[in-house]
Design a protein around this motif. Structure first.
Motif, PDB file in Angstrom:
ATOM      1  N   THR A  40       2.634   2.697 -22.553  1.00 55.10           N
ATOM      2  CA  THR A  40       2.263   3.290 -21.280  1.00 55.10           C
ATOM      3  C   THR A  40       2.787   2.416 -20.145  1.00 55.10           C
ATOM      4  OG1 THR A  40       0.423   4.188 -19.980  1.00 55.10           O
ATOM      5  CG2 THR A  40       0.013   2.145 -21.171  1.00 55.10           C
ATOM      6  N   ARG A  41       2.895   2.990 -18.980  1.00 56.54           N
ATOM      7  CA  ARG A  41       3.401   2.259 -17.820  1.00 56.54           C
ATOM      8  C   ARG A  41       2.227   1.642 -17.081  1.00 56.54           C
ATOM      9  NH1 ARG A  41       4.683   3.594 -12.411  1.00 56.54           N
ATOM     10  NH2 ARG A  41       6.429   2.377 -11.637  1.00 56.54           N
ATOM     11  N   VAL A  42       2.272   0.332 -16.872  1.00 64.76           N
ATOM     12  CA  VAL A  42       1.216  -0.387 -16.172  1.00 64.76           C
ATOM     13  C   VAL A  42       1.854  -1.276 -15.109  1.00 64.76           C
ATOM     14  CG1 VAL A  42      -0.695  -2.010 -16.411  1.00 64.76           C
ATOM     15  CG2 VAL A  42      -0.204  -0.416 -18.259  1.00 64.76           C
ATOM     16  N   MET A  43       1.470  -1.088 -13.865  1.00 64.98           N
ATOM     17  CA  MET A  43       1.933  -1.941 -12.766  1.00 64.98           C
ATOM     18  C   MET A  43       3.458  -2.083 -12.739  1.00 64.98           C
ATOM     19  SD  MET A  43      -0.825  -2.664 -11.169  1.00 64.98           S
ATOM     20  CE  MET A  43      -0.323  -3.970 -10.085  1.00 64.98           C
TER      21      MET A  43
ATOM     22  N   ARG B 207       4.214  -1.211 -21.433  1.00 65.69           N
ATOM     23  CA  ARG B 207       3.539  -2.102 -22.377  1.00 65.69           C
ATOM     24  C   ARG B 207       2.987  -1.275 -23.526  1.00 65.69           C
ATOM     25  NH1 ARG B 207       1.609  -7.495 -20.886  1.00 65.69           N
ATOM     26  NH2 ARG B 207       0.787  -7.093 -22.949  1.00 65.69           N
ATOM     27  N   PRO B 208       2.950  -1.832 -24.741  1.00 71.30           N
ATOM     28  CA  PRO B 208       2.301  -1.123 -25.846  1.00 71.30           C
ATOM     29  C   PRO B 208       0.780  -1.174 -25.685  1.00 71.30           C
ATOM     30  CG  PRO B 208       3.133  -3.230 -26.602  1.00 71.30           C
ATOM     31  CD  PRO B 208       3.581  -3.071 -25.178  1.00 71.30           C
TER      32      PRO B 208
ATOM     33  N   GLY C 152     -11.373  -3.689 -22.976  1.00 76.55           N
ATOM     34  CA  GLY C 152     -11.676  -2.923 -21.763  1.00 76.55           C
ATOM     35  C   GLY C 152     -10.520  -2.061 -21.299  1.00 76.55           C
ATOM     36  N   LYS C 153      -9.302  -2.595 -21.348  1.00 78.62           N
ATOM     37  CA  LYS C 153      -8.131  -1.832 -20.923  1.00 78.62           C
ATOM     38  C   LYS C 153      -7.858  -0.657 -21.866  1.00 78.62           C
ATOM     39  CE  LYS C 153      -5.445  -2.503 -17.855  1.00 78.62           C
ATOM     40  NZ  LYS C 153      -5.486  -1.906 -16.521  1.00 78.62           N
TER      41      LYS C 153
END
Length: 62
Positions: free
Chosen positions: A28-31, A35-36, A43-44
């Motif tokens: 997924t795209r984070v910031m 990232r896998p 929590g994430k």
């Protein structure tokens, strides 16, 4: 004449055992970078599972 089997015929011929299967890795795209999900902390991962997809309607400007 050589006939190629259809996709449905091939699916019925191919049977994989559970130990032969490979897990699918979800990214997924984070910031701004990808990232896998498997590398996320507890929590994430929970936040990722709560995400909802939506379709934004087009806005008509007059």
């Amino acid at each position: 004449m050589n006939h190629m089997p259809t996709a449905d015929a091939l699916e019925s011929l191919i049977v994989l055992k559970d130990e032969e299967r490979q897990p699918c890795e979800i990214w997924t795209r984070v910031m701004g970078y990808h990232r896998p999900v498997s590398s996320f902390n507890h929590g994430k991962k929970g936040e990722f599972l709560e995400r909802v997809c939506f379709n934004e309607t087009r806005v008509r400007l007059d």
